[in-house]
Design a protein around this motif. Structure first.
Motif, PDB file in Angstrom:
ATOM      1  N   TYR A  21      -3.935  -1.882   0.465  1.00  0.00           N
ATOM      2  CA  TYR A  21      -4.135  -0.767  -0.453  1.00  0.00           C
ATOM      3  C   TYR A  21      -4.384  -1.260  -1.878  1.00  0.00           C
ATOM      4  CZ  TYR A  21      -3.464   3.898  -2.395  1.00  0.00           C
ATOM      5  OH  TYR A  21      -3.644   5.103  -3.023  1.00  0.00           O
ATOM      6  N   GLY A  56      -3.900   5.651  -6.309  1.00  0.00           N
ATOM      7  CA  GLY A  56      -4.805   4.782  -5.578  1.00  0.00           C
ATOM      8  C   GLY A  56      -6.151   4.695  -6.262  1.00  0.00           C
ATOM      9  N   SER A 113       1.688  -1.297   2.828  1.00  0.00           N
ATOM     10  CA  SER A 113       0.499  -1.851   3.494  1.00  0.00           C
ATOM     11  C   SER A 113      -0.085  -2.987   2.665  1.00  0.00           C
ATOM     12  CB  SER A 113      -0.550  -0.754   3.705  1.00  0.00           C
ATOM     13  OG  SER A 113      -1.764  -1.308   4.142  1.00  0.00           O
ATOM     14  N   THR A 119       1.263   5.096   1.722  1.00  0.00           N
ATOM     15  CA  THR A 119       0.842   5.971   2.806  1.00  0.00           C
ATOM     16  C   THR A 119       1.411   7.355   2.568  1.00  0.00           C
ATOM     17  OG1 THR A 119       2.778   5.402   4.123  1.00  0.00           O
ATOM     18  CG2 THR A 119       0.792   4.099   4.485  1.00  0.00           C
ATOM     19  N   SER A 176       0.817  -1.189   0.000  1.00  0.00           N
ATOM     20  CA  SER A 176       0.000   0.000   0.000  1.00  0.00           C
ATOM     21  C   SER A 176       0.853   1.241   0.000  1.00  0.00           C
ATOM     22  CB  SER A 176      -0.897  -0.028   1.229  1.00  0.00           C
ATOM     23  OG  SER A 176      -1.376   1.235   1.540  1.00  0.00           O
ATOM     24  N   ASP A 215      -8.485   6.230  -2.999  1.00  0.00           N
ATOM     25  CA  ASP A 215      -8.191   7.570  -2.468  1.00  0.00           C
ATOM     26  C   ASP A 215      -7.579   8.509  -3.515  1.00  0.00           C
ATOM     27  OD1 ASP A 215      -5.589   6.713  -2.802  1.00  0.00           O
ATOM     28  OD2 ASP A 215      -5.157   6.556  -0.657  1.00  0.00           O
TER      29      ASP A 215
END
Length: 285
Positions: A250, A271, A247, A46, A44, A274
């Motif tokens: 994600y 993403g 992660s 961040t 993922s 998001d």
């Protein structure tokens, strides 16, 4: 690193990692072909933590990385229907391509990437696989595992030949890049990266195993480049790996923009949920 309108060539293909760096990938494949589930998303992105703070100056954003605007209706239609015909005037590490497999045809829409992304040298040289193509790839690997390619008496590896190669008891599709003494350096067409093998670890690739294009798309991040006159630093590849693989849940998407000189695909990544843009994260937001 700072903004600069010129690109320097990326690192040579020889800096791709050896087989020891691909153990996680091989183990995941082994589980897949033996009936267990391989997580589709294992990494993922961040926007917090140390990843952004490690880069104090932005990567360059050379104009040459962006696709040319078509000047005619015909060119616009060609660009819309065939990503493979879009050329970007930038210098990147050339892709390692097979002439025996069908030509790759990436989807024209944002699509999910298989995580973790293991084959990362720099933002200008890495490889991605697509979730929507994983079922076909796993079926192919299962077939090669259950019915290994046959030994052919008197066969010798040809120059840049597409071969079947075995590593840790799993058969893969590879391209024999070069001979090193009594061994060969082979690029894994479906997983990326180079491994070093003995001649008895390779066999001719059966015709029924050459019907799918290579599963790994050799790509570069559109709009980013190293400082003029320099190559990507090792720390920039590590930073990108931390951002992409931080992660397990994600959902990361990739959009194919076109191809740069040398055959590598220029992409944008963000993403799926998001909409976080990877290029902006590398630039420091």
């Amino acid at each position: 690193i700072h903004p600069d309108p010129k690109l320097a060539p990326g690192p040579p293909s020889s800096v791709l990692r050896s087989s020891s760096d691909h153990k996680v990938t091989f183990q995941a494949t082994q589980e897949a072909v033996r009936g267990t589930t391989v997580p589709k998303t294992k990494a993922s992105i961040t926007t917090s933590g140390n990843a952004k703070s490690k880069m104090t100056e932005p990567l360059s954003t050379p104009p040459a990385c962006e696709p040319k605007s078509p000047s005619s209706t015909a060119e616009k239609q060609s660009q819309a229907t065939s990503l493979g015909k879009v050329k970007l005037d930038s210098q990147y590490t050339p892709a390692i391509s097979s002439t025996s497999l069908p030509v790759q045809s990436p989807p024209p829409h944002l699509t999910q990437v298989v995580l973790p992304v293991d084959d990362i040298t720099s933002p200008g040289q890495f490889g991605v696989r697509l979730v929507e193509q994983e079922t076909q790839l796993n079926s192919l690997l299962e077939k090669m595992l259950m019915t290994p390619p046959q030994t052919v008496q008197g066969w010798k590896v040809g120059r840049r030949e597409t071969v079947a190669v075995v590593d840790q008891e799993i058969w893969y599709r590879g391209l024999a890049v070069r001979k090193m003494g009594e061994q060969f350096e082979v690029y894994l067409l479906d997983y990326g990266g180079l491994i070093t093998v003995a001649p008895d670890q390779m066999r001719p690739l059966p015709a029924d195993c050459a019907v799918l294009p290579a599963a790994t798309y050799q790509v570069c991040l559109a709009g980013l480049g190293p400082r003029a006159g320099e190559k990507w630093a090792e720390e920039e590849g590590k930073l990108m790996g931390e951002i992409l693989n931080s992660s397990a849940d994600y959902k990361l998407g990739v959009e194919f923009v076109g191809q740069v000189e040398g055959g590598r695909w220029a992409v944008r990544m963000r993403g799926l949920e998001d909409k976080e843009d990877i290029g902006q994260l590398l630039l420091g937001g």
